[in-house]
Design an enzyme around this catalytic site. Structure first.
Site, short mmCIF file in Angstrom:
data_model
loop_
_atom_site.label_atom_id
_atom_site.label_comp_id
_atom_site.label_asym_id
_atom_site.label_seq_id
_atom_site.Cartn_x
_atom_site.Cartn_y
_atom_site.Cartn_z
N GLY A 26 0.82 -1.20 0.00
CA GLY A 26 0.00 0.00 0.00
C GLY A 26 0.85 1.25 0.00
CB ALA A 27 2.16 3.36 -2.57
N GLY A 28 -0.01 4.55 0.21
CA GLY A 28 -0.92 5.65 0.52
C GLY A 28 -0.33 6.58 1.55
N GLY A 83 -0.07 6.25 4.64
CA GLY A 83 0.81 5.54 5.58
C GLY A 83 2.00 4.91 4.89
CB ALA A 122 -4.04 -1.82 -5.67
CB CYS A 131 -13.89 8.00 7.68
SG CYS A 131 -12.83 9.20 6.96
N GLY A 134 -4.65 11.51 10.15
CA GLY A 134 -3.28 11.71 9.70
C GLY A 134 -2.20 11.65 10.78
CB CYS A 188 -9.10 16.01 12.06
SG CYS A 188 -9.51 15.55 10.40
CE LYS A 244 -8.11 18.69 4.45
NZ LYS A 244 -8.91 17.77 5.17
C1 LIG Z 1 -12.30 11.19 1.59
C2 LIG Z 1 -11.40 11.11 2.79
C3 LIG Z 1 -10.83 12.26 3.28
C4 LIG Z 1 -10.00 12.22 4.41
N1 LIG Z 1 -9.49 13.38 4.89
C5 LIG Z 1 -8.67 13.35 5.96
C6 LIG Z 1 -8.10 14.55 6.46
O1 LIG Z 1 -8.38 15.63 5.96
N2 LIG Z 1 -7.28 14.47 7.53
C7 LIG Z 1 -6.97 13.28 8.10
O2 LIG Z 1 -6.21 13.27 9.06
N3 LIG Z 1 -7.50 12.14 7.66
C8 LIG Z 1 -8.33 12.13 6.59
N4 LIG Z 1 -8.86 10.95 6.14
C9 LIG Z 1 -8.56 9.69 6.84
C10 LIG Z 1 -7.20 9.06 6.47
O3 LIG Z 1 -6.16 9.97 6.75
C11 LIG Z 1 -7.14 8.64 5.01
O4 LIG Z 1 -8.13 7.66 4.75
C12 LIG Z 1 -5.78 8.07 4.59
O5 LIG Z 1 -5.74 7.97 3.19
C13 LIG Z 1 -5.50 6.73 5.22
O6 LIG Z 1 -4.20 6.33 4.89
P1 LIG Z 1 -3.82 4.78 4.68
O7 LIG Z 1 -2.38 4.74 4.36
O8 LIG Z 1 -4.33 4.00 5.81
O9 LIG Z 1 -4.68 4.32 3.42
P2 LIG Z 1 -4.66 4.89 1.92
O10 LIG Z 1 -4.09 6.25 1.86
O11 LIG Z 1 -6.05 4.67 1.42
O12 LIG Z 1 -3.65 3.93 1.16
C14 LIG Z 1 -3.91 2.58 0.98
C15 LIG Z 1 -3.15 2.10 -0.25
O13 LIG Z 1 -3.16 0.68 -0.26
C16 LIG Z 1 -3.39 0.23 -1.59
N5 LIG Z 1 -3.94 -1.13 -1.54
C17 LIG Z 1 -5.15 -1.53 -1.06
N6 LIG Z 1 -5.27 -2.86 -1.16
C18 LIG Z 1 -4.12 -3.32 -1.70
C19 LIG Z 1 -3.64 -4.61 -2.06
N7 LIG Z 1 -4.38 -5.72 -1.88
N8 LIG Z 1 -2.41 -4.71 -2.61
C20 LIG Z 1 -1.65 -3.61 -2.80
N9 LIG Z 1 -2.06 -2.37 -2.49
C21 LIG Z 1 -3.27 -2.23 -1.94
C22 LIG Z 1 -4.34 1.27 -2.17
O14 LIG Z 1 -4.28 1.26 -3.59
C23 LIG Z 1 -3.78 2.56 -1.55
O15 LIG Z 1 -2.79 3.13 -2.39
C24 LIG Z 1 -9.71 10.97 5.03
C25 LIG Z 1 -10.30 9.81 4.52
C26 LIG Z 1 -11.15 9.87 3.42
C27 LIG Z 1 -11.76 8.59 2.89
#
Ligand SMILES: Cc1cc2nc3c(=O)[nH]c(=O)nc-3n(C[C@H](O)[C@H](O)[C@H](O)COP(=O)(O)OP(=O)(O)OC[C@H]3O[C@@H](n4cnc5c(N)ncnc54)[C@H](O)[C@@H]3O)c2cc1C
Length: 429
Positions: free
Chosen positions: A8-10, A12, A35, A160, A321, A354, A389
């Site tokens: 997962g390159a999000g 986190g 993904a 969320c 975050g 937040c 923001k």
């Molecule tokens: C619309 C929205 C707005 C938000 N705004 C805020 C904000 O303003 N401030 C805040 O603090 N938080 C916010 N959040 C909450 C949180 O910070 C975010 O959801 C954040 O993106 C979570 O980070 P993550 O790394 O857990 O997941 P993500 O950033 O979603 O990254 C997950 C990654 O894993 C990959 N992945 C998934 N399954 C697989 C697999 N099987 N194999 C390989 N890769 C895979 C995905 O493609 C994606 O790139 C928000 C959430 C949402 C939904």
């Protein structure tokens, strides 16, 4: 020498890769598997949905930036984790062995839990991914030609809530700019027991402040809303009382609706026996380490955290975050220690900070710890949050390009908010 794989390159996963690279010498391999071939800055998706950002403003191709830092990248979904054999099976049929696995896969969007919900064959729009936000923008442009009632909110089991509030205020601001607001009754329909609960039992004065803002912006609301079904142009919601009994059935007509879904863990993660709770979230100890598999660590939306309190309609606690940033830093410190044969003792900070945009102003909240009563508990509003923001978005995307490993919240946001480093409470999680 160790091979560390990040799934997962999000929000986190990318910082995890950069922080690890900064701490480990080149003899250790780091591979990111995602993904898609791009990173998306998820918090900007509400802006994409009203055309205030374009897709290219909020995504970037991952490979060149990671490779510049000596981090391998594979653009493929992981389909299976063999946790005992420490091997991943990818959708492109590659097998990838690891010594340590960091799971940062974010949420699976559980639209299927409410018939008729979601953008894939359902009737509600989404802002959860950039693809969804682009579809919502296309639908919104059609809606503007013939405006009508709007519903925004969150489904039962959602955790969320912030982005649902953001989207309500952003849409309100956009419609006012277009001088169309008078044609659009907006209703906020949420599983929270009251406005401003946010999955956190409220933060400071969030209830009265957000209620007041909704009143000032002509946004009506239904709380304790157990949305049961969505049809084309009609949302079915049971409003529950404090005992969890149906108080009132609502049939709410709409021309345009955006409802945040409940989250689950993604299939490849949820499918590993013993790794997750029943909703597919990774069960970790205080050091972000899987309770079942020593070589697995996890951070972000995909980890299991308990709800702050029981609510008539189920709600979860958000993972935001700052919490994610500190989880990632703790994982990096723990893996580095483990490789060196030292105990892995670092902890994330289980606190919520937040910054929520409200179109032309914004609201910031800090909840330390997440579960009340708290040592820090404040909710403040002002144009400065809207600007902060935007600055945060720009800086995070810059950091993903530059590959710097410094934590943004620790270094900038806490200072800007006038807060000392938030130490994890001794008894958490
Ligand atoms: C619309 C929205 C707005 C938000 N705004 C805020 C904000 O303003 N401030 C805040 O603090 N938080 C916010 N959040 C909450 C949180 O910070 C975010 O959801 C954040 O993106 C979570 O980070 P993550 O790394 O857990 O997941 P993500 O950033 O979603 O990254 C997950 C990654 O894993 C990959 N992945 C998934 N399954 C697989 C697999 N099987 N194999 C390989 N890769 C895979 C995905 O493609 C994606 O790139 C928000 C959430 C949402 C939904």
């Amino acid at each position: 020498m160790a091979h560390i794989v990040i799934m997962g390159a999000g929000i986190g996963g990318m910082p995890a890769a950069y922080e690890l690279r900064a701490k480990l010498d080149a003899s250790h391999r780091i591979t990111v598997v995602n993904a898609t071939d791009y990173f998306q800055f998820v918090p900007s998706n509400p802006w994409v949905a009203v055309g205030w950002r374009k897709r290219d403003d909020v995504i970037l191709p991952v490979k060149p930036y990671l490779e510049k830092k000596g981090i391998q990248f594979i653009a493929s979904r992981v389909d299976k984790i063999d946790a005992a054999g420490k091997t991943l099976t990818l959708a492109n049929e590659e097998m990838l062995a690891y010594d340590y696995l960091i799971i940062t896969t974010g949420p699976k969007l559980a639209f299927d839990e409410v018939p008729g919900a979601g953008p894939m064959g359902g009737f509600t729009h989404s802002i959860c991914s950039v693809d969804h936000a682009e579809q919502t923008w296309a639908a919104y442009q059609e809606f503007l030609k013939n405006p009508g009632p709007v519903i925004i909110g969150a489904m039962p089991g959602a955790s969320c809530f912030g982005p649902a509030y953001e989207f309500a205020f952003i849409l309100d601001a956009d419609l006012r700019k277009r001088k169309l607001r008078h044609k659009v009754p907006i209703t906020f329909v949420t599983s929270e027991p009251y406005i401003g609960h946010l999955g956190l039992g409220g933060v400071g004065d969030s209830k009265s402040m957000l209620e007041s803002d909704f009143r000032n912006h002509d946004i009506k609301w239904v709380t304790n809303a157990k949305t049961t079904q969505v049809e084309d142009g009609m949302l079915h919601t049971s409003e529950l009382n404090a005992k969890g009994e149906v108080e009132k059935e609502h049939l709410l007509p709409f021309t345009f609706a955006m409802m945040l879904p409940a989250f689950r863990g993604v299939d490849a993660v949820a499918g590993v026996e013993g790794l997750c709770n029943p909703r597919g979230f990774v069960q970790i100890d205080a050091h972000q380490r899987s309770k079942a598999f020593e070589s697995i660590f996890s951070a972000g939306v995909c980890v299991a955290i308990p709800p702050v309190e029981a609510t008539p309609v189920p709600t979860g606690a958000p993972k935001t975050g700052y919490m994610i940033e500190t989880m990632v830093t703790a994982i990096v410190q723990n893996i580095v220690a483990d490789i060196a044969g030292k105990p892995a003792t670092a902890k994330g900070s289980w606190n919520a900070i937040c910054l929520a945009d409200m179109g032309d102003t914004g609201a910031a909240f800090v909840a330390l710890p997440q579960i009340p009563p708290r040592n820090v508990n404040w909710f403040k509003k002002g144009k400065w949050v809207h600007l902060a923001k935007i600055a945060f978005e720009k800086y995070f995307i810059h950091k993903m390009k530059a590959g710097t490993s410094e934590p943004i919240y620790e270094k900038y946001v806490l200072k800007a908010l006038g807060i000392e480093r938030l130490e994890p409470p001794a008894d958490k999680p």
